[in-house]
Enzyme design. Structure first.
Site, short mmCIF file in Angstrom:
data_model
loop_
_atom_site.label_atom_id
_atom_site.label_comp_id
_atom_site.label_asym_id
_atom_site.label_seq_id
_atom_site.Cartn_x
_atom_site.Cartn_y
_atom_site.Cartn_z
N LEU A 101 -22.78 43.86 73.06
CA LEU A 101 -23.81 44.24 72.09
C LEU A 101 -24.79 43.09 72.12
O LEU A 101 -24.38 41.93 72.02
CB LEU A 101 -23.22 44.39 70.69
CG LEU A 101 -22.48 45.69 70.35
CD1 LEU A 101 -21.86 45.60 68.96
CD2 LEU A 101 -23.42 46.89 70.42
N ASP A 102 -26.08 43.38 72.27
CA ASP A 102 -27.02 42.28 72.42
C ASP A 102 -27.17 41.48 71.12
O ASP A 102 -26.65 41.86 70.08
CB ASP A 102 -28.39 42.77 72.94
CG ASP A 102 -29.11 43.71 71.98
OD1 ASP A 102 -29.26 43.33 70.80
OD2 ASP A 102 -29.51 44.80 72.40
N PHE A 103 -27.84 40.36 71.22
CA PHE A 103 -27.96 39.38 70.14
C PHE A 103 -28.46 40.00 68.84
O PHE A 103 -28.01 39.64 67.75
CB PHE A 103 -28.91 38.26 70.60
CG PHE A 103 -28.93 37.05 69.71
CD1 PHE A 103 -27.85 36.19 69.62
CD2 PHE A 103 -30.07 36.75 68.95
CE1 PHE A 103 -27.88 35.06 68.81
CE2 PHE A 103 -30.11 35.62 68.14
CZ PHE A 103 -29.01 34.79 68.07
N SER A 105 -28.22 43.21 67.98
CA SER A 105 -27.48 44.42 67.60
C SER A 105 -26.21 44.05 66.84
O SER A 105 -25.76 42.91 66.86
CB SER A 105 -27.12 45.24 68.84
OG SER A 105 -28.29 45.67 69.51
#
Length: 249
Positions: A101-103, A105
């Protein structure tokens, strides 16, 4: 070990359910149906249930972590950003994440101490469900793309600035439901079964819609439910049963 106990140990069934299976003739040993409830299973005995060999399960653990915004799914970061392992209890530091999960999200992140489990979950076509807030209105062309799929030669909008991925194919979404749709912002729940690099951010950026919030709330048969942010839980027994079935597929 008694036959019903052996079945309960290596399957999702209880001893009582195992007794029923034995009675129904669904258990065999050396191709012979066994209906003796007191049968003692010896070492190296091969027991079949519905024609499938019962095997000793591998020992592994899987946890659900509710990742907040502002944490990186990584062991460390050379830019000094906070990583998930700073929040996870020390006993889980050897667990590896299922995808990313990106930074910016948040939401459900699975981690396991088994690389085999991590790889199979990550490469699977299990459904991923997200809640998304966007900075504008969803119009017909967006709905058409969600239903029909989208092919972009230039998919750099919405991507990380250092990403080397420039083009991307978006399969039709498995489902979506609109929660709110106004000129100022919209909220939508979407279901996909891929995990490409910043896939949803790229998709909506093509329509000049910026993702303001992105939260994963389900991964296949595992739900985030009411797990608080930055907290961890083990899978439930029901989730583990489904995971064991999934690993045997």
């Amino acid at each position: 070990m008694r036959l019903n106990q052996y079945i309960a140990h290596l399957s999702k069934y209880s001893r009582r359910e195992a007794d029923t299976l034995i009675k129904e003739g669904k258990v065999s040993i050396n191709k012979e149906i066994i209906r003796d409830f007191s049968y003692q299973v010896k070492e190296n005995t091969k027991v079949y249930l519905n024609g499938k060999l019962l095997r000793e399960k591998e020992e592994y653990s899987v946890i659900v972590y509710n990742k907040p915004k502002g944490e990186l799914v990584s062991k460390k970061d050379d830019r000094g950003r906070k990583v998930i392992y700073e929040s996870l209890p020390k006993r889980f530091w050897h667990f590896n994440p299922v995808g990313r999960l990106d930074f910016a999200s948040e939401g459900l992140l699975l981690l396991s101490d088994s690389n085999k489990v991590v790889t199979k979950l990550m490469e699977s076509k299990l459904e991923r469900t997200y809640l998304i807030k966007l900075n504008g209105m969803l119009k017909d062309k967006v709905f058409d793309a969600m239903e029909e799929g989208l092919s972009l030669e230039d998919a750099r909008s919405g991507a990380h600035k250092n990403s080397k991925i420039t083009s991307m194919e978006f399969a039709p979404f498995l489902g979506y439901s609109v929660i709110k749709n106004t000129a100022k912002y919209s909220k939508i729940k979407v279901v996909i079964n891929e995990g490409k690099n910043r896939e949803l951010r790229r998709f909506f950026a093509h329509f000049n819609l910026e993702v303001l919030d992105l939260k994963r709330i389900a991964y296949g048969f595992i739900q985030l439910n009411n797990l608080p942010t930055q907290k961890v839980r083990f899978l439930t027994r029901q989730e583990y049963n489904k995971l064991h079935e999934f690993m045997e597929e």
